[in-house]
Design a protein around this motif. Structure first.
Motif, PDB file in Angstrom:
ATOM      1  N   LEU A 325       0.848  -1.186   0.000  1.00  9.10           N
ATOM      2  CA  LEU A 325       0.000   0.000   0.000  1.00  9.10           C
ATOM      3  C   LEU A 325       0.889   1.243   0.000  1.00  9.10           C
ATOM      4  N   ARG A 326       0.654   2.128  -0.972  1.00  7.21           N
ATOM      5  CA  ARG A 326       1.430   3.375  -1.040  1.00  7.21           C
ATOM      6  C   ARG A 326       0.724   4.451  -0.222  1.00  7.21           C
ATOM      7  N   LEU A 327       1.470   5.040   0.723  1.00  8.93           N
ATOM      8  CA  LEU A 327       0.887   6.039   1.609  1.00  8.93           C
ATOM      9  C   LEU A 327       1.269   7.459   1.222  1.00  8.93           C
ATOM     10  N   GLY A 328       2.089   7.625   0.189  1.00 10.18           N
ATOM     11  CA  GLY A 328       2.609   8.941  -0.182  1.00 10.18           C
ATOM     12  C   GLY A 328       1.524   9.932  -0.532  1.00 10.18           C
ATOM     13  N   ARG A 329       1.950  11.119  -0.876  1.00  6.66           N
ATOM     14  CA  ARG A 329       1.017  12.209  -1.162  1.00  6.66           C
ATOM     15  C   ARG A 329       0.351  12.024  -2.519  1.00  6.66           C
ATOM     16  N   ASP A 330      -0.871  12.550  -2.632  1.00  5.19           N
ATOM     17  CA  ASP A 330      -1.507  12.695  -3.941  1.00  5.19           C
ATOM     18  C   ASP A 330      -1.721  14.185  -4.174  1.00  5.19           C
ATOM     19  N   ALA A 331      -2.534  14.538  -5.143  1.00  3.51           N
ATOM     20  CA  ALA A 331      -2.710  15.952  -5.476  1.00  3.51           C
ATOM     21  C   ALA A 331      -3.246  16.764  -4.307  1.00  3.51           C
ATOM     22  N   ALA A 332      -3.999  16.119  -3.425  1.00  2.00           N
ATOM     23  CA  ALA A 332      -4.605  16.828  -2.299  1.00  2.00           C
ATOM     24  C   ALA A 332      -3.716  16.839  -1.065  1.00  2.00           C
TER      25      ALA A 332
END
Length: 986
Positions: A325-332
């Motif tokens: 599972l990737r926990l990194g940032r998205d656009a928000a």
């Protein structure tokens, strides 16, 4: 649940855990293991004591009374009967009663064909067990039977639970069943379940192996063959009976199988880190908590690569699946834990319509879903602890691997693995595996340049290797040159972009931390302490510290170093520094950048004024200052040692900013420390920078005074003397009497070193007259040193002694001056034949040097002390002192000092009549002095070297050496001594 006895005994009251004595715990444990049953007084006594005292009945009554008082407010009631005592409490307040009730529900559900409900109930029952019954209570032997009975109930419930899961089609029971058969190897039912589970996992040959192992155990331990169940199952396996694969129930869990990204085929190195990670991941935590491993480090260091590689190695340990599972940032921004939980639950087979709305309910469902599964969860690029906590399972069969730029320091119960840069060998191997070993092997220098340009950062190395692999005819040297000039521009290929990776981390920072990051990169200091950051930012220490802490937590700054002053030091990786400087040039105006660097230069100047106030003066006139501000506690020599590179850099920075006066003063104060510690290259570098930028002749000439002190310190007295003569003429021409005085006294030092004593004494006396007129007390302390030593060289020991005593009387509390004078006084005593008196003065001088931290002065005193102790026949003490002197001179780069200490040690060995050892030492000392060394010391070493040759029977060699010594001495008492040696030899 208020009470527990299926494991450690626990009792919780309204105010928390109830603390009981050992005997009270034994009484309570016995009653709780027989809930709602009258336990006779005799059984209670036997449960508490194997050998009961006469007062046992009364004691039990006392313990029961105390228990009633201690457990007031709980649901437990102690009832007294004619034959004994019983405890009453609701089923949901004692784990044993809850276990029995859950097993009853499971069996009813199984009989009704409700296998999923049965599985849940059995799981709840087994989960209540935390160890052996009342394992931490000291019970008598009479309780062994009851404990065994309860453990048998657990074994039976677990066996029934496994049957239900097999009926449901679960084929992920192999690891659990291997544990069961290891604990109960003679239970045929468990072997049958293991064989069936192996068969349904597609491991038919292993199922047959399990039968053979069970058969051997039964024959060896009991002398019997397997019973009908095992024998029939074995026959069915051999026959390939299709009925064995029938799964009558719908599966309770559709495992996620393997969601891991592909392993890296060119993975190299990291053996130690991999072992730590695998060991931690395979450990089952006490008290039922899952293993959690946090792999942290700066962007691009290879956290995900290592973790995925380890996860593939761990697949067999977690057969119920592996989730990524990737926990990194998205656009928000950072991904919300609720959204991550939804994704995780779906991957575990939960219908999306059944996922609860609220975060805590989703987290609870996740824990329920994973309660009895062995699942490996990889959480990649975690931002902080709040993002991770809701995603954690609640039982020990699962494992969580987390990658993060932060160490996640407040994540409870985690094993932390900070990932550093790989070593050069591993970095080279990674590059060669991607780009081709033969191609890079043909240009090893270029290969090393590429690795250094990449800062050994695995992501950068991978990009560089890919760039070369795409263009197999591209000269490696050309690419290395382009990397040196345009590092971040060149480190991009396909979807890999070092600048982009850094940019994501930078964008996630709050503005104060972004500004600190930019200015630290702009300053290019290598490493900084908090005060440097505060100066660059123009903020308080607390504000700077907060920004630094944010950068460390984000993995953008390293903080694993404590310097000599006890300060934490912070470092930017080289590529991050390049990126930070880019951002500073793009986001901060020229005025803002200049102001930040200027603040830092001025803070360096403020601090160095205070830090060098007690050091020996440099070889140039002092700056007239107000009393400098005191430094924080712990500063001084340690602070100067820690900040040397920063302070040297600040001189260049001041010059580039046009702050030439500040640069000259910085370099002046700094040279006091640099000369003391032997960092002569730094003295040259800083003074040349000032000379090149100086706008007036006086500033340039005074910087040249400090520069000329370098060959003087290195023992090149002829070169230094010529330089000081030219400087004296220059100061005379511009009317700078103060500068002329320092040129004279330093030229006197050069004459002394070259053996020109009359010229030395003349220059020293002229300098002293000028300095007295100018009122320069510090310069006078330095200047008076030379007449004292000159008189000693001329054999005027009484005069040297008188001068020392006069100067000591006027030295006051200046410890540095007193230390130097005591050393000179000790030498005058030694040369007068008073070695014991000399030792006393040397020890007092040595104590002062050690207290104020002057290592070079300490080395000089130790050399003289060893010489005097040797003359007194105290050879072991002499050798210790001289070894200490040699170490100090070696550490400070003082070749002349090391040569003279080696010479003194050779003298001691001659006194011990160990001529062969003396010969080796003296030969080494002479070689260390070199052809340009002080003639008087070369002659003295040759004199003793001749004695050593004579001592080993090399007469001709001894005479040749003495003749060379005589040529260097020319005349005087020492020349007469060598002449006598030659006469005796003839």
């Amino acid at each position: 649940m208020e009470f527990a006895v299926l494991g450690p005994l626990r009792a919780h009251g309204p105010d928390g855990p109830v603390h009981l004595s050992a005997k009270q715990r034994a009484v309570l444990a016995t009653l709780l293991m027989h809930p709602r049953v009258v336990v006779s007084t005799e059984r209670l006594i036997a449960a508490v004591w194997d050998d009961p005292p006469r007062s046992a009945v009364a004691n039990v009554q006392t313990y029961l009374s105390q228990l009633r008082h201690a457990l007031r407010g709980t649901s437990l009631r102690l009832r007294t009967e004619s034959s004994g005592y019983a405890c009453e409490l609701p089923p949901d307040q004692l784990d044993l009663l809850a276990f029995e009730e859950a097993v009853r529900r499971a069996r009813r559900a199984r009989e009704a064909g409700e296998r999923q409900a049965a599985e849940r109930a059995y799981g709840e029952a087994v989960a209540l067990w935390q160890g052996s019954p009342a394992e931490d209570a000291r019970l008598g032997g009479v309780m062994a039977a009851r404990i065994a009975e309860l453990e048998e109930q657990l074994v039976l419930a677990r066996s029934e639970w496994i049957d239900v899961r097999l009926e449901l089609g679960r084929d992920d029971l192999v690891a659990e069943l291997r544990t069961v058969v290891a604990a109960h190897p003679l239970r045929e039912r468990s072997w049958a379940q293991l064989m069936l589970a192996l068969h349904r996992s597609g491991r038919r040959s292993e199922a047959l192996d399990a039968f053979r192992e069970a058969r051997a155990l039964l024959a060896g331990e009991l002398g019997i063959e397997p019973g009908p169940e095992l024998a029939e199952l074995h026959a069915a396996l051999l026959a390939g009976d299709p009925a064995l694969s029938v799964r009558p129930g719908a599966p309770a869990f559709l495992g996620p199988s393997c969601q891991l990204p592909a392993d890296t085929s060119d993975f190299v190195g990291r053996e130690a880190e991999l072992e730590v990670l695998l060991t931690a991941a395979r450990a089952r935590r006490e008290r039922g908590s899952p293993p959690i491993v946090v792999v942290s480090g700066l962007p691009g260091v290879g956290k995900t690569t290592l973790t995925v590689h380890a996860a593939h190695r761990l697949r067999a340990d977690y057969p119920d699946g592996q989730v990524f599972l990737r926990l990194g940032r998205d656009a928000a921004g950072p991904r919300r834990p609720a959204d991550l939980l939804s994704e995780l639950l779906r991957s575990l087979g939960v219908d999306g319509t059944l996922i609860p709305e609220h975060l805590e309910e989703r987290a609870r469902l996740l824990r329920q879903r994973l309660a009895d599964l062995a699942v490996l969860i990889v959480l990649d690029d975690a931002q902080d602890e709040t993002q991770v906590r809701p995603l954690l399972p609640g039982t020990a069969r699962c494992c969580v691997l987390v990658t993060s730029r932060s160490r996640l320091p407040v994540l409870e119960g985690a094993t932390r693995l900070p990932l550093d840069l790989p070593g050069e060998d591993d970095a080279r191997l990674l590059l060669e595996r991607i780009a081709g070993g033969a191609r890079l092997g043909a240009a090893p220098d270029a290969e090393l340049d590429i690795l250094r340009a990449c800062g050994m950062l695995p992501l950068a190395i991978r990009v560089a290797g890919a760039r070369l692999a795409i263009r197999p005819a591209w000269p490696v040297r050309e690419f290395a040159g382009r990397l040196a000039d345009r590092r971040l521009d060149e480190l991009v290929v396909g979807g890999l972009d070092v600048r982009g990776t850094f940019g994501g981390s930078y964008a996630a920072l709050p503005e104060p931390a972004r500004r600190a990051f930019r200015l630290i990169g702009l300053a290019d200091l290598g490493s900084i302490a908090e005060w440097s950051a505060a100066a660059l930012l123009g903020r308080t220490g607390l504000e700077a510290d907060a920004a630094l802490e944010t950068l460390v937590a984000a993995g953008m700054l390293d903080s694993r170093e404590i310097d000599e002053a006890g300060q934490p030091r912070y470092r930017l990786h080289d590529l991050l520094r390049v990126y930070a400087e880019e951002r500073a040039l793009a986001e901060d105006s020229p005025e803002e950048r200049r102001a930040a660097l200027g603040r830092h230069v001025l803070e360096c100047l403020r601090r160095i004024r205070a830090a060098t106030s007690d050091l020996p003066i440099p070889t140039a006139p002092p700056y007239l200052l107000e009393k400098p501000e005191p430094l924080p506690e712990g500063a001084g020599i340690g602070w100067l040692t820690a900040e040397r590179r920063t302070l040297v850099h600040s001189v260049s920075a001041a010059v580039e900013l046009g702050l030439v006066a500040e640069a000259a003063e910085l370099a002046h104060h700094l040279s006091a420390y640099l000369n003391l510690e032997g960092f002569l290259d730094d003295v040259e570098r800083t003074q040349r920078a000032v000379i090149a930028a100086a706008r007036d002749e006086r500033t340039a000439l005074r910087a040249e005074l400090l520069l000329a002190g370098v060959p003087l310190s290195r023992g090149a007295f002829g070169t230094a003397g010529d330089h000081f003569s030219r400087l004296y003429d220059g100061f005379q021409r511009i009317g700078d009497r103060h500068g002329a005085a320092y040129a004279l006294i330093n030229r006197a030092a050069c004459h002394h070193g070259a053996g020109l004593m009359d010229e030395a004494l003349d220059d020293a006396q002229r300098a002293i007259g000028l300095l007295e007129e100018l009122g320069d007390t510090g310069g006078l302390d330095y200047a008076w040193t030379w007449p004292i030593w000159i008189h000693m060289e001329l054999g005027r020991h009484a005069e040297a002694r008188r001068l020392c005593q006069d100067r000591l009387a006027g030295a006051g509390d200046d410890r540095r001056v007193r230390g130097d004078l005591l050393r000179a006084l000790g030498t005058a005593c030694y040369l007068s034949g008073e070695a014991a008196e000399a030792v006393r003065y040397y020890r007092e001088s040595l104590l002062i040097s050690e207290v104020i931290g002057h290592r070079v002065a300490a080395g000089k005193v130790l050399r003289r002390l060893g010489e005097a102790l040797g003359a007194l026949g105290r050879f072991d003490e002499a050798v210790d002192a001289l070894d200490g002197a040699r170490s100090l001179f070696r550490e400070s780069g003082d070749g002349l000092g090391e040569a003279l200490a080696t010479y003194a040690l050779g003298e001691v060995r001659l006194r011990q009549e160990r001529a062969a050892e003396a010969l080796a030492l003296l030969a080494g000392a002479y070689e260390r002095l070199g052809p340009d060394g002080p003639p008087v010391w070369r002659a003295r070493v040759l004199r003793e070297l001749g004695r050593a040759h004579a001592g080993v029977g090399e007469r001709e060699r001894a005479e040749a050496v003495w003749r060379e010594a005589l040529r260097l001495f020319e005349h005087g008492p020492e020349a007469a001594q060598v002449s006598a040696y030659l006469a005796d030899s003839a």
